[in-house]
Design a protein around this motif. Structure first.
Motif, PDB file in Angstrom:
ATOM      1  N   LEU A   2     -10.119  48.935 138.650  1.00 61.08           N
ATOM      2  CA  LEU A   2     -11.523  48.865 139.051  1.00 61.08           C
ATOM      3  C   LEU A   2     -12.383  48.109 138.042  1.00 61.08           C
ATOM      4  N   SER A   3     -11.760  47.685 136.940  1.00 61.63           N
ATOM      5  CA  SER A   3     -12.471  46.939 135.885  1.00 61.63           C
ATOM      6  C   SER A   3     -13.645  47.738 135.318  1.00 61.63           C
ATOM      7  N   ILE A   4     -13.372  48.994 134.986  1.00 61.03           N
ATOM      8  CA  ILE A   4     -14.387  49.870 134.402  1.00 61.03           C
ATOM      9  C   ILE A   4     -13.768  50.630 133.238  1.00 61.03           C
ATOM     10  N   SER A   5     -14.593  51.394 132.516  1.00 64.21           N
ATOM     11  CA  SER A   5     -14.076  52.204 131.419  1.00 64.21           C
ATOM     12  C   SER A   5     -13.378  53.441 131.977  1.00 64.21           C
ATOM     13  N   ARG A   6     -12.701  54.168 131.117  1.00 65.50           N
ATOM     14  CA  ARG A   6     -11.968  55.354 131.561  1.00 65.50           C
ATOM     15  C   ARG A   6     -12.877  56.555 131.795  1.00 65.50           C
ATOM     16  N   THR A   7     -14.088  56.542 131.227  1.00 63.41           N
ATOM     17  CA  THR A   7     -14.965  57.717 131.323  1.00 63.41           C
ATOM     18  C   THR A   7     -15.299  58.105 132.764  1.00 63.41           C
ATOM     19  N   PRO A   8     -15.818  57.195 133.601  1.00 63.80           N
ATOM     20  CA  PRO A   8     -16.102  57.600 134.990  1.00 63.80           C
ATOM     21  C   PRO A   8     -14.839  57.951 135.771  1.00 63.80           C
ATOM     22  N   VAL A   9     -13.718  57.335 135.404  1.00 59.97           N
ATOM     23  CA  VAL A   9     -12.447  57.676 136.047  1.00 59.97           C
ATOM     24  C   VAL A   9     -12.074  59.113 135.717  1.00 59.97           C
ATOM     25  N   ARG A  10     -12.200  59.467 134.442  1.00 63.97           N
ATOM     26  CA  ARG A  10     -11.868  60.823 134.005  1.00 63.97           C
ATOM     27  C   ARG A  10     -12.762  61.852 134.692  1.00 63.97           C
ATOM     28  N   GLU A  11     -14.053  61.542 134.811  1.00 59.02           N
ATOM     29  CA  GLU A  11     -14.996  62.462 135.446  1.00 59.02           C
ATOM     30  C   GLU A  11     -14.682  62.635 136.932  1.00 59.02           C
ATOM     31  N   ALA A  12     -14.314  61.546 137.593  1.00 62.29           N
ATOM     32  CA  ALA A  12     -13.959  61.615 139.014  1.00 62.29           C
ATOM     33  C   ALA A  12     -12.684  62.429 139.208  1.00 62.29           C
ATOM     34  N   LYS A  53       0.265  57.999 146.537  1.00 63.27           N
ATOM     35  CA  LYS A  53       1.371  58.771 147.085  1.00 63.27           C
ATOM     36  C   LYS A  53       1.501  60.141 146.428  1.00 63.27           C
ATOM     37  N   VAL A  54       1.812  61.126 147.236  1.00 64.61           N
ATOM     38  CA  VAL A  54       2.045  62.479 146.736  1.00 64.61           C
ATOM     39  C   VAL A  54       3.236  62.475 145.785  1.00 64.61           C
ATOM     40  N   GLY A  55       3.063  63.118 144.626  1.00 57.00           N
ATOM     41  CA  GLY A  55       4.158  63.260 143.675  1.00 57.00           C
ATOM     42  C   GLY A  55       4.266  62.152 142.649  1.00 57.00           C
ATOM     43  N   GLU A  56       3.627  61.005 142.890  1.00 52.96           N
ATOM     44  CA  GLU A  56       3.675  59.914 141.920  1.00 52.96           C
ATOM     45  C   GLU A  56       2.621  60.118 140.838  1.00 52.96           C
ATOM     46  N   ILE A  57       2.923  59.650 139.628  1.00 58.67           N
ATOM     47  CA  ILE A  57       2.009  59.809 138.502  1.00 58.67           C
ATOM     48  C   ILE A  57       1.171  58.542 138.331  1.00 58.67           C
ATOM     49  N   TYR A  58      -0.149  58.745 138.210  1.00 62.07           N
ATOM     50  CA  TYR A  58      -1.076  57.636 137.989  1.00 62.07           C
ATOM     51  C   TYR A  58      -1.897  57.946 136.740  1.00 62.07           C
ATOM     52  N   SER A  59      -2.040  56.970 135.871  1.00 60.50           N
ATOM     53  CA  SER A  59      -2.801  57.176 134.641  1.00 60.50           C
ATOM     54  C   SER A  59      -4.271  56.822 134.840  1.00 60.50           C
ATOM     55  N   GLU A  60      -5.121  57.370 133.978  1.00 62.74           N
ATOM     56  CA  GLU A  60      -6.537  57.005 133.994  1.00 62.74           C
ATOM     57  C   GLU A  60      -6.693  55.504 133.768  1.00 62.74           C
ATOM     58  N   SER A  70     -23.725  57.516 138.998  1.00 64.94           N
ATOM     59  CA  SER A  70     -23.490  56.758 140.221  1.00 64.94           C
ATOM     60  C   SER A  70     -22.096  56.143 140.220  1.00 64.94           C
ATOM     61  N   LEU A  71     -21.671  55.626 139.078  1.00 64.28           N
ATOM     62  CA  LEU A  71     -20.351  55.017 138.972  1.00 64.28           C
ATOM     63  C   LEU A  71     -19.264  56.063 139.155  1.00 64.28           C
ATOM     64  N   LYS A  72     -19.469  57.225 138.568  1.00 58.08           N
ATOM     65  CA  LYS A  72     -18.509  58.320 138.728  1.00 58.08           C
ATOM     66  C   LYS A  72     -18.377  58.706 140.195  1.00 58.08           C
ATOM     67  N   ALA A  73     -19.504  58.752 140.911  1.00 63.35           N
ATOM     68  CA  ALA A  73     -19.486  59.097 142.335  1.00 63.35           C
ATOM     69  C   ALA A  73     -18.727  58.046 143.138  1.00 63.35           C
ATOM     70  N   GLN A  74     -18.915  56.784 142.776  1.00 59.18           N
ATOM     71  CA  GLN A  74     -18.209  55.708 143.476  1.00 59.18           C
ATOM     72  C   GLN A  74     -16.705  55.778 143.233  1.00 59.18           C
ATOM     73  N   VAL A  75     -16.325  56.065 141.987  1.00 60.55           N
ATOM     74  CA  VAL A  75     -14.902  56.181 141.662  1.00 60.55           C
ATOM     75  C   VAL A  75     -14.301  57.377 142.389  1.00 60.55           C
ATOM     76  N   TYR A  76     -15.053  58.472 142.437  1.00 65.11           N
ATOM     77  CA  TYR A  76     -14.589  59.668 143.149  1.00 65.11           C
ATOM     78  C   TYR A  76     -14.311  59.347 144.612  1.00 65.11           C
ATOM     79  N   GLU A  77     -15.252  58.663 145.274  1.00 59.52           N
ATOM     80  CA  GLU A  77     -15.072  58.320 146.684  1.00 59.52           C
ATOM     81  C   GLU A  77     -13.890  57.372 146.872  1.00 59.52           C
TER      82      GLU A  77
END
Length: 224
Positions: free
Chosen positions: A44-54, A30-37, A11-18
């Motif tokens: 979002l104050s969460i772990s990197r795992t759901p971010v990575r999955e999203a 922005k297109v072309g800019e680099i964003y880290s996990e 559920s958390l992964k789905a929320q991060v995806y949306e």
């Protein structure tokens, strides 16, 4: 307990995806800019795992490019890619429309026509609402997915789901910049009427006309 934990993670992964998807569509990322996990995890104050999955799902939908040890880059949606998506939609959704036209007398066919006409009524109702573009796009997705799902072909459904997700930026842009809502609605009515005629070729041609008009509008909004 493990099962509940897994459900919560999904559920958390789905929320991060949306969240990430809407940020891309709205232009917040922005297109072309680099964003880290880690950037999104901290934000979002969460772990990197759901971010990575999203991010992996967004990569599958061709919305981002993953750079090893650097992060992700939002990929630009260019006209050439839009044309390829439209071509694929025509092949799958045009065929799906013709299949529905051939099966109007079945219980499933009758039920779907009822649902499509109900969807069209809702499209008509929201035309003057303050957030008509977003509401129309959601109803448009439901309308087209329903026709594809009628084929009971999971491959068709998954491909269209992925392509429509990728095309959402262009869809919203074209609806907003060209005030296309009324024309798109009329094309939907034409498609349903030709499907109801029972003529599979007319149904296919109606969908082809819809895609031709969609591409014409998107060509006005995008440079090559």
């Amino acid at each position: 307990m493990k099962f509940i934990t897994k459900l919560q993670r999904i559920s958390l992964k789905a929320q991060v995806y949306e969240y990430l998807k809407q940020a891309i569509i709205n232009g917040d990322l922005k297109v072309g800019e680099i964003y880290s996990e880690q950037y999104f995890a901290d934000k979002l104050s969460i772990s990197r795992t759901p971010v990575r999955e999203a991010i992996l799902q967004l990569q599958h939908e061709n919305m981002v490019e993953v750079k090893a040890n650097r992060g992700i880059i939002v990929k630009p949606l260019l006209l050439d890619e839009i044309k390829k998506i439209i071509e694929t939609r025509l092949a799958i959704e045009g065929y799906s429309s013709s299949i529905l036209a051939k099966n109007l007398t079945t219980k499933e066919g009758k039920n779907l026509i009822y649902l499509l006409e109900d969807n069209l009524s809702k499209q008509q109702e929201i035309l003057t609402s303050s957030d008509a573009y977003y509401k129309f796009m959601k109803l448009d997705l439901e309308f087209h997915h329903a026709i594809v799902n009628f084929t009971n072909n999971n491959y068709f459904s998954e491909i269209i789901k992925m392509l429509r997700s990728r095309l959402e930026i262009a869809t919203l842009k074209s609806l907003h910049e060209t005030n296309r809502l009324n024309d798109a609605l009329n094309e939907h009515y034409l498609l349903v009427n030709d499907i109801k005629s029972g003529d599979s070729q007319k149904a296919f041609q109606a969908f082809k006309f819809h895609m031709q008009k969609t591409l014409e509008i998107m060509e006005q909004c995008y440079d090559t």
